[in-house]
Write an enzyme that holds these catalytic residues in place. Structure first.
Site, mmCIF file in Angstrom:
data_model
loop_
_atom_site.group_PDB
_atom_site.id
_atom_site.type_symbol
_atom_site.label_atom_id
_atom_site.label_comp_id
_atom_site.label_asym_id
_atom_site.label_seq_id
_atom_site.Cartn_x
_atom_site.Cartn_y
_atom_site.Cartn_z
ATOM 1 N N ARG A 80 17.308 9.966 11.078
ATOM 2 C CA ARG A 80 17.804 11.099 10.307
ATOM 3 C C ARG A 80 17.609 12.374 11.115
ATOM 4 O O ARG A 80 16.570 12.562 11.763
ATOM 5 C CB ARG A 80 17.056 11.246 8.970
ATOM 6 N N GLN B 267 24.656 17.137 6.541
ATOM 7 C CA GLN B 267 25.912 16.473 6.889
ATOM 8 C C GLN B 267 26.947 16.757 5.808
ATOM 9 O O GLN B 267 26.628 16.588 4.636
ATOM 10 C CB GLN B 267 25.676 14.962 7.038
ATOM 11 N N HIS C 30 28.030 10.788 12.112
ATOM 12 C CA HIS C 30 27.194 9.697 11.578
ATOM 13 C C HIS C 30 28.035 8.418 11.395
ATOM 14 O O HIS C 30 28.690 8.230 10.376
ATOM 15 C CB HIS C 30 26.600 10.142 10.234
ATOM 16 N N ASN D 14 23.225 -2.604 7.359
ATOM 17 C CA ASN D 14 23.730 -2.058 8.626
ATOM 18 C C ASN D 14 22.616 -1.848 9.650
ATOM 19 O O ASN D 14 22.821 -1.163 10.648
ATOM 20 C CB ASN D 14 24.536 -0.770 8.392
HETATM 21 P P1 NAD Z 1 12.971 -0.450 7.302
HETATM 22 O O1 NAD Z 1 12.488 -0.057 5.947
HETATM 23 O O2 NAD Z 1 13.163 -1.892 7.633
HETATM 24 O O3 NAD Z 1 12.027 0.187 8.413
HETATM 25 C C1 NAD Z 1 11.438 1.438 8.303
HETATM 26 C C2 NAD Z 1 10.128 1.413 9.068
HETATM 27 O O4 NAD Z 1 9.644 2.757 9.142
HETATM 28 C C3 NAD Z 1 9.052 0.578 8.382
HETATM 29 O O5 NAD Z 1 8.549 -0.369 9.300
HETATM 30 C C4 NAD Z 1 8.001 1.619 7.991
HETATM 31 O O6 NAD Z 1 6.686 1.106 8.041
HETATM 32 C C5 NAD Z 1 8.222 2.687 9.051
HETATM 33 N N1 NAD Z 1 7.694 4.000 8.659
HETATM 34 C C6 NAD Z 1 7.936 4.706 7.533
HETATM 35 N N2 NAD Z 1 7.262 5.861 7.554
HETATM 36 C C7 NAD Z 1 6.594 5.898 8.709
HETATM 37 C C8 NAD Z 1 5.722 6.854 9.291
HETATM 38 N N3 NAD Z 1 5.403 7.992 8.674
HETATM 39 N N4 NAD Z 1 5.205 6.574 10.510
HETATM 40 C C9 NAD Z 1 5.495 5.414 11.129
HETATM 41 N N5 NAD Z 1 6.330 4.464 10.626
HETATM 42 C C10 NAD Z 1 6.869 4.712 9.430
HETATM 43 O O7 NAD Z 1 14.358 0.336 7.474
HETATM 44 P P2 NAD Z 1 15.463 0.180 8.609
HETATM 45 O O8 NAD Z 1 16.554 -0.705 8.145
HETATM 46 O O9 NAD Z 1 14.798 -0.109 9.898
HETATM 47 O O10 NAD Z 1 16.041 1.674 8.599
HETATM 48 C C11 NAD Z 1 15.217 2.771 8.989
HETATM 49 C C12 NAD Z 1 15.923 4.093 8.782
HETATM 50 O O11 NAD Z 1 17.043 4.192 9.658
HETATM 51 C C13 NAD Z 1 16.538 4.294 7.399
HETATM 52 O O12 NAD Z 1 15.595 4.715 6.442
HETATM 53 C C14 NAD Z 1 17.577 5.342 7.662
HETATM 54 O O13 NAD Z 1 17.021 6.642 7.624
HETATM 55 C C15 NAD Z 1 18.010 5.048 9.093
HETATM 56 N N6 NAD Z 1 19.332 4.393 9.127
HETATM 57 C C16 NAD Z 1 20.349 5.035 9.774
HETATM 58 C C17 NAD Z 1 21.613 4.474 9.790
HETATM 59 C C18 NAD Z 1 22.748 5.138 10.522
HETATM 60 O O14 NAD Z 1 23.916 4.834 10.252
HETATM 61 N N7 NAD Z 1 22.478 6.007 11.469
HETATM 62 C C19 NAD Z 1 21.855 3.262 9.131
HETATM 63 C C20 NAD Z 1 20.782 2.620 8.526
HETATM 64 C C21 NAD Z 1 19.532 3.207 8.516
#
Ligand code: NAD
Length: 398
Positions: A284, A313, A332, A146
Site C-alpha cells: 500500500r 487512489q 494499481h 490475487n
Molecule cells: P497475508 O495476510 O497473507 O500476509 C500479510 C502478512 O503481513 C502476514 O504474514 C502478517 O503477519 C504480516 N504483517 C502484518 N502486520 C505486520 C507488521 N506490523 N510487521 C510485520 N509483518 C506484518 O496477505 P497477503 O495476501 O500476503 O497480502 C498482503 C498485502 O498486500 C495486503 O494486505 C494488501 O495490502 C496488499 N495487496 C496488494 C495487491 C495489489 O494489487 N497491489 C493485491 C493483494 C494484496
C-alpha cells in the site's frame, strides 16, 4: 437488499470485443491447499474484464434474479458523488483496492442499513476498520485471490528496476541506440540480498519466485515462518525491519496497511537502508512516506522505487511519484490482471451466496466480524484506521 458496487472506469475505447487469449489456465488449489473460490455458479466468462463498471463483477443476473438491487458506479470521491448518495440506504458495499471507495467514519455513519463491506481483492485498509468495528459492520475480502498475481508483479519489478528496463525500453521507443546510456544503471540481481517486509501469502511467494535467481533471501514478519520453510529457502529471519533493511539491496514490502505499518518507510528508516538500495512496494502506498521516497531517489540513497500502490487512489495528477527519478510505477494493477479478476469475482459471489443463505463465510475471508478483528484480520491487521487524508483522491482529473 441493495448492493452498491464501486468499480473502476471502462476502457476509454469501450469494452473489448475480443481478448488476446481465448481462455485462462485452470488452477486446482492455492499452494497451501486452500480451495479457490467456490460459488454455486458464475455468470461471466473467466478472462473477460469484470472489475470495471460494465463488467459488474459478473453479479447483475445473480443479484436481480434473487430480488436484490445492484447499483454500480465509478463516481466515488468528491462531495456529492454518486457512491455517497447511494450508500445511505445500501445494505452491502463492494469496492476494489484498485479504485477504492474510502469508507471513512463519516460515510459509515451515513449508511444506517450497512451490514457488510466486501473487498473485491485483498487489503481492506480503505475501510475505517475502527469505525466498522464500532458500528458492527462486517468486513470481508477474497483472501489469496490475487496474492500470486502480485508476487509475479514483484519479480517483474525487481528485475526491471535492477536491470533498468524502463530506461532501456524508453531509448528504443524514442528511436535511440546508445548502449552506454542504456546500461549505466544496469546490474544483475544474482548474488544480491533480497528481503521482504512480511512473508504472508504474497511475501512468501515472492521469496519462492526469487529463489532461482541465486540471491540471498531475508524476511521480517510479526509471525515467524516454520523452520522447514526457512530451511527450504535458506532464509534469514530478522527481528526488526531495521535489521532487515540494513543488509538488503532490494526490499519488497508486503504487509497490509494498518496503524502499525502506516508511514513505516519514513526518512529515518530509509536512511538506515543500504546506500543505493531498491524498494518494490505493491502493498500500500501509505506504508511509504511520499516525500521521503522522492527525496531518497534524488539523493541516490535509493537507486530505484517501483510498485503499483499509491495514496490516495486515484493518485492526484501532480503526485510526486509520477515524476520522481528512477521509478517504475504503474497504476494499481498487479492484483487485477484478467486472471485475478475471474478469481475475485467468483470469490465475491461466494461471499454473497453465503450471506444471503445465512451460511458462515470462510474464516480466512474475515477481517472484521461482530465488531472484532477476526480471521485474517486478527492475524494481519491492528485496530484503528488508515483512511486519513483519502479525500485528496477527489483531486484526480480524468
Ligand atoms: P497475508 O495476510 O497473507 O500476509 C500479510 C502478512 O503481513 C502476514 O504474514 C502478517 O503477519 C504480516 N504483517 C502484518 N502486520 C505486520 C507488521 N506490523 N510487521 C510485520 N509483518 C506484518 O496477505 P497477503 O495476501 O500476503 O497480502 C498482503 C498485502 O498486500 C495486503 O494486505 C494488501 O495490502 C496488499 N495487496 C496488494 C495487491 C495489489 O494489487 N497491489 C493485491 C493483494 C494484496
Amino acid at each position: 437488499m441493495k448492493i452498491l458496487c464501486i468499480l473502476y472506469d471502462d476502457p476509454k475505447s469501450g469494452m473489448p470485443k475480443n481478448y488476446p487469449l481465448p481462455n485462462l489456465p485452470k488452477l486446482k488449489k492455492y499452494p497451501d491447499g486452500m480451495t479457490l473460490p467456490t460459488p454455486k455458479s458464475i455468470d461471466f466468462n473467466p478472462g473477460e474484464l469484470l472489475g470495471c463498471v460494465s463488467g459488474e463483477l459478473g453479479l447483475r443476473k445473480f443479484l436481480e434474479s434473487n430480488g436484490h438491487q445492484l447499483v454500480v458506479t465509478s463516481d466515488k470521491d468528491a462531495d456529492g458523488c454518486k457512491a455517497d448518495k447511494e450508500l445511505v440506504d445500501s445494505d452491502i458495499v463492494i469496492s476494489q483496492p484498485f479504485w477504492p471507495y474510502y469508507l471513512t467514519r463519516n460515510r459509515i455513519e451515513s449508511a444506517k442499513k450497512l451490514k457488510m463491506a466486501i473487498t473485491a481483492g485483498i487489503g481492506s485498509d480503505h475501510v475505517d476498520l475502527q469505525a466498522a468495528m464500532d458500528h458492527k459492520i462486517d468486513v470481508v475480502e477474497v483472501t489469496y485471490c490475487n496474492s500470486r498475481s502480485v508476487a509475479e508483479h514483484i519479480v517483474m519489478m525487481i528485475l526491471s528496476l535492477v536491470r533498468d528496463y524502463h530506461n532501456q525500453h524508453k531509448i528504443v521507443k524514442d528511436g535511440g541506440w546508445n548502449i552506454a546510456d542504456a546500461v549505466q544503471r544496469s546490474y544483475d540481481v544474482e548474488g544480491m540480498h533480497v528481503g521482504t517486509v512480511a512473508a504472508g501469502r504474497i511475501g512468501l511467494d515472492a521469496l519462492r519466485k526469487m529463489k532461482p535467481f541465486d540471491v540471498h533471501l531475508h524476511y521480517f514478519d510479526r509471525h515467524k515462518l516454520p523452520d522447514s520453510v526457512e530451511k527450504e529457502l535458506n532464509l534469514t529471519f530478522h527481528e526488526s525491519v531495521e535489521s532487515l533493511v540494513k543488509v538488503c539491496d532490494v526490499v519488497t514490502i508486503n504487509c497490509p496497511l494498518h496503524p502499525e505499518t502506516e508511514n513505516l518507510f519514513d526518512d529515518k528508516l530509509i536512511n538506515k537502508m543500504k546506500k543505493g538500495a531498491y524498494i518494490v512496494n505493491t502493498a500500500r502506498g501509505k506504508i511509504c512516506n511520499r516525500e521521503a521516497i522522492a527525496k531518497a531517489l534524488k539523493s541516490g540513497q535509493l537507486s530505484g522505487y517501483a510498485g503499483d500502490v499509491w495514496f490516495p487512489q486515484p493518485a492526484p495528477n501532480d503526485h510526486i511519484w509520477r515524476s520522481m527519478p528512477n521509478h517504475g510505477m504503474t497504476p494499481h494493477t498487479s492484483g487485477t490482471s484478467l486472471t485475478a479478476q475471474a478469481r475475485y469475482a467468483a470469490g465475491v459471489r461466494e461471499i454473497l451466496e453465503c450471506f444471503f443463505e445465512k451460511k458462515p463465510i470462510r474464516d480466512p475471508y474475515l477481517i472484521i466480524k461482530d465488531g472484532q478483528l477476526a480471521g485474517m484480520g486478527a492475524h494481519s491487521y491492528s485496530k484503528g484506521s488508515a483512511t486519513g487524508g483519502s479525500e485528496e483522491a477527489a483531486k484526480y482529473k480524468k
